[in-house]
Enzyme design. Structure first.
Site, PDB file in Angstrom:
ATOM      1  N   GLU A  45      80.420  42.593 102.616  1.00 24.28           N
ATOM      2  CA  GLU A  45      79.210  41.943 103.121  1.00 24.28           C
ATOM      3  C   GLU A  45      79.326  40.430 103.217  1.00 24.28           C
ATOM      4  O   GLU A  45      78.635  39.799 104.016  1.00 24.28           O
ATOM      5  CB  GLU A  45      78.002  42.307 102.248  1.00 24.28           C
ATOM      6  CG  GLU A  45      78.051  41.715 100.841  1.00 24.28           C
ATOM      7  CD  GLU A  45      76.796  42.020 100.022  1.00 24.28           C
ATOM      8  OE1 GLU A  45      76.433  43.200  99.935  1.00 24.28           O
ATOM      9  OE2 GLU A  45      76.209  41.079  99.474  1.00 24.28           O
TER      10      GLU A  45
ATOM     11  N   HIS B 127      71.272  42.938 101.626  1.00 28.35           N
ATOM     12  CA  HIS B 127      71.157  42.344 100.287  1.00 28.35           C
ATOM     13  C   HIS B 127      69.829  41.594 100.122  1.00 28.35           C
ATOM     14  O   HIS B 127      69.796  40.407  99.800  1.00 28.35           O
ATOM     15  CB  HIS B 127      72.338  41.398 100.019  1.00 28.35           C
ATOM     16  CG  HIS B 127      72.712  41.340  98.557  1.00 28.35           C
ATOM     17  ND1 HIS B 127      73.996  41.368  98.099  1.00 28.35           N
ATOM     18  CD2 HIS B 127      71.928  41.259  97.447  1.00 28.35           C
ATOM     19  CE1 HIS B 127      74.004  41.293  96.767  1.00 28.35           C
ATOM     20  NE2 HIS B 127      72.756  41.220  96.352  1.00 28.35           N
TER      21      HIS B 127
HETATM   22  P1  NAI Z   1      71.926  44.633  83.416  1.00 32.89           P
HETATM   23  O1  NAI Z   1      73.043  43.812  82.849  1.00 32.89           O
HETATM   24  O2  NAI Z   1      70.573  44.535  82.786  1.00 32.89           O
HETATM   25  O3  NAI Z   1      72.343  46.187  83.401  1.00 32.89           O
HETATM   26  C1  NAI Z   1      73.597  46.642  83.805  1.00 32.89           C
HETATM   27  C2  NAI Z   1      73.852  47.943  83.039  1.00 32.89           C
HETATM   28  O4  NAI Z   1      75.107  48.472  83.503  1.00 32.89           O
HETATM   29  C3  NAI Z   1      73.981  47.753  81.527  1.00 32.89           C
HETATM   30  O5  NAI Z   1      73.167  48.687  80.843  1.00 32.89           O
HETATM   31  C4  NAI Z   1      75.455  48.001  81.251  1.00 32.89           C
HETATM   32  O6  NAI Z   1      75.685  48.573  79.967  1.00 32.89           O
HETATM   33  C5  NAI Z   1      75.802  48.965  82.360  1.00 32.89           C
HETATM   34  N1  NAI Z   1      77.237  49.055  82.607  1.00 32.89           N
HETATM   35  C6  NAI Z   1      78.197  48.116  82.405  1.00 32.89           C
HETATM   36  N2  NAI Z   1      79.410  48.623  82.707  1.00 32.89           N
HETATM   37  C7  NAI Z   1      79.202  49.903  83.102  1.00 32.89           C
HETATM   38  C8  NAI Z   1      80.065  50.943  83.529  1.00 32.89           C
HETATM   39  N3  NAI Z   1      81.397  50.761  83.593  1.00 32.89           N
HETATM   40  N4  NAI Z   1      79.516  52.131  83.858  1.00 32.89           N
HETATM   41  C9  NAI Z   1      78.175  52.325  83.760  1.00 32.89           C
HETATM   42  N5  NAI Z   1      77.315  51.383  83.368  1.00 32.89           N
HETATM   43  C10 NAI Z   1      77.822  50.181  83.038  1.00 32.89           C
HETATM   44  O7  NAI Z   1      71.886  44.278  84.957  1.00 32.89           O
HETATM   45  P2  NAI Z   1      70.654  44.444  85.965  1.00 32.89           P
HETATM   46  O8  NAI Z   1      69.833  43.212  85.940  1.00 32.89           O
HETATM   47  O9  NAI Z   1      70.010  45.750  85.756  1.00 32.89           O
HETATM   48  O10 NAI Z   1      71.434  44.441  87.372  1.00 32.89           O
HETATM   49  C11 NAI Z   1      72.286  45.522  87.753  1.00 32.89           C
HETATM   50  C12 NAI Z   1      73.065  45.099  88.980  1.00 32.89           C
HETATM   51  O11 NAI Z   1      72.159  44.944  90.073  1.00 32.89           O
HETATM   52  C13 NAI Z   1      73.742  43.723  88.869  1.00 32.89           C
HETATM   53  O12 NAI Z   1      75.017  43.838  88.292  1.00 32.89           O
HETATM   54  C14 NAI Z   1      73.827  43.269  90.289  1.00 32.89           C
HETATM   55  O13 NAI Z   1      75.085  43.635  90.797  1.00 32.89           O
HETATM   56  C15 NAI Z   1      72.750  44.066  91.013  1.00 32.89           C
HETATM   57  N6  NAI Z   1      71.699  43.229  91.592  1.00 32.89           N
HETATM   58  C16 NAI Z   1      71.404  43.384  92.928  1.00 32.89           C
HETATM   59  C17 NAI Z   1      70.399  42.638  93.520  1.00 32.89           C
HETATM   60  C18 NAI Z   1      70.036  42.823  94.966  1.00 32.89           C
HETATM   61  O14 NAI Z   1      69.268  42.014  95.523  1.00 32.89           O
HETATM   62  N7  NAI Z   1      70.510  43.860  95.637  1.00 32.89           N
HETATM   63  C19 NAI Z   1      69.670  41.631  92.757  1.00 32.89           C
HETATM   64  C20 NAI Z   1      70.007  41.590  91.356  1.00 32.89           C
HETATM   65  C21 NAI Z   1      71.000  42.348  90.806  1.00 32.89           C
END
Ligand code: NAI
Length: 336
Positions: free
Chosen positions: A265, A297
């Site tokens: 992207e 996005h």
């Molecule tokens: P967060 O850090 O609160 O949660 C991420 C979760 O993924 C955690 O519970 C962690 O333990 C888990 N995790 C880590 N490694 C893993 C693995 N190998 N397998 C399974 N789970 C695993 O993050 P949050 O705030 O929930 O964001 C998640 C994702 O959303 C971000 O990493 C980002 O890439 C994406 N995002 C997308 C946005 C958009 O506009 N499309 C905006 C904000 C975030």
């Protein structure tokens, strides 16, 4: 009283909504130059004489860009987003402090994710086009009840949990997988990835992109899924092998895909390319399918999230320049 000199901030990949939220907050303490260009190896030269840089998800902050910024005197890189897989943290170590905004509105992303599912499932994107053309036929628009279906949520952090709550509101059964499962009751049953693949009618990705999660959904993963699954990805494009997704759509394993992110992207999203010849066959094939609904996005794009992003980014900069600890600093070995 003598006025303190303002810190100089270089803001990359600027869009009109960035200015709306950042300008009033920065006016007093920062002299901001808004560059429309994305930050990368070439544009890093623009940072000469700046104290700080603010970048976003599709800037390419590789080792060369970091080196150039550090050489130019930049001391802090304030990412105005949660993810930082586009920043070479190792290269930044000891040279430039990197900060991010860990949470600005998990609800914004979770609500958009459900929006993608509802659109795909009830064919709202197709119905919209039809009725505008006075075509009131509903043939081919049949969906399924979400009530009683099973959703598999991969990554149960802030966004994953907000999405779980929404799904429970729809009367769905929720399975979850997380490498670091929460000890709390999250309203879902933690299961193995294989079980999640085989039992879910909907799979939604909410884990970060790391070396380990790159292509988490590849041909092997798709082969374990229930036939007719909906795939939702509002996390990071490279969690999914796009070529394998196309095969799974073709074979009917995946009934539909709601995507807010795409592997490549960075070359396209946030730009109006309607007059150009976009040379990405995989993207073209995905977009051309009626059962793929793609947004660029924008899952985070709500007023509440934009306000939080601007406030938290400026707080990171203020803390840094005041010599206070930067709570949202990210370091090479941290996970997030
Ligand atoms: P967060 O850090 O609160 O949660 C991420 C979760 O993924 C955690 O519970 C962690 O333990 C888990 N995790 C880590 N490694 C893993 C693995 N190998 N397998 C399974 N789970 C695993 O993050 P949050 O705030 O929930 O964001 C998640 C994702 O959303 C971000 O990493 C980002 O890439 C994406 N995002 C997308 C946005 C958009 O506009 N499309 C905006 C904000 C975030």
């Amino acid at each position: 009283m003598e006025l303190k000199e303002k810190r100089k901030l270089a803001f990359f990949d600027t869009k009109p909504y960035d200015r709306t939220w950042f300008e009033p907050l920065c006016a007093e303490k920062y002299e901001v130059t808004f560059f429309e260009e994305k930050l990368n190896t070439h544009t890093a030269r623009f940072t000469e004489g700046f104290d700080a840089v603010c970048a976003f998800v599709n800037d390419d902050v590789n080792a060369a860009a970091v080196g150039r910024m550090a050489g130019n005197g930049v001391r802090i890189l304030a990412m105005r987003c949660a993810g930082y897989s586009n920043v070479d943290l190792k290269a930044a170590e000891g040279r430039i402090t990197v900060a991010r905004v860990p949470a600005y509105s998990p609800h914004a992303v979770a609500e958009h994710t459900m929006g993608l599912l509802l659109t795909l499932n009830r064919r709202l994107h197709r119905a919209y086009i039809r009725t505008r053309d006075f075509n009131f036929s509903i043939n081919g628009l049949t969906g399924i009840d979400l009530y009683g279906k099973t959703v598999g949520v991969i990554g149960t952090g802030k966004i994953g949990r907000a999405f779980i709550d929404i799904c429970r509101g729809f009367g769905m059964r929720v399975l979850a997988y997380d490498k670091y499962p929460s000890g709390e009751d999250i309203g879902a049953e933690y299961v193995s990835l294989d079980r999640l693949f085989s039992e879910s009618d909907v799979i939604s990705l909410h884990c970060p992109l790391t070396g380990e999660t790159r292509h988490l959904l590849d041909a092997d993963a798709f082969s374990k899924m229930k036939r007719g699954v909906y795939l939702l990805n509002t996390s990071r494009g490279a969690l999914v092998d796009s070529a394998a997704l196309l095969d799974a759509l073709n074979s009917g394993v995946v009934r539909g895909a709601g995507l807010d992110v795409y592997e490549e992207e960075g070359d396209f999203f946030y730009e109006d390319l309607s007059d150009t010849n976009v040379r990405d066959d995989t993207l073209a094939l995905l977009i051309s399918r009626p059962n793929v609904f793609l947004t660029a996005h924008q899952a985070f794009l709500t007023e509440e999230a934009l306000r939080n992003i601007a406030e938290e980014t400026v707080r990171n900069l203020d803390d840094f320049f005041a010599g206070r600890p930067v709570a949202n600093e990210v370091k090479a070995k941290g996970r997030g």
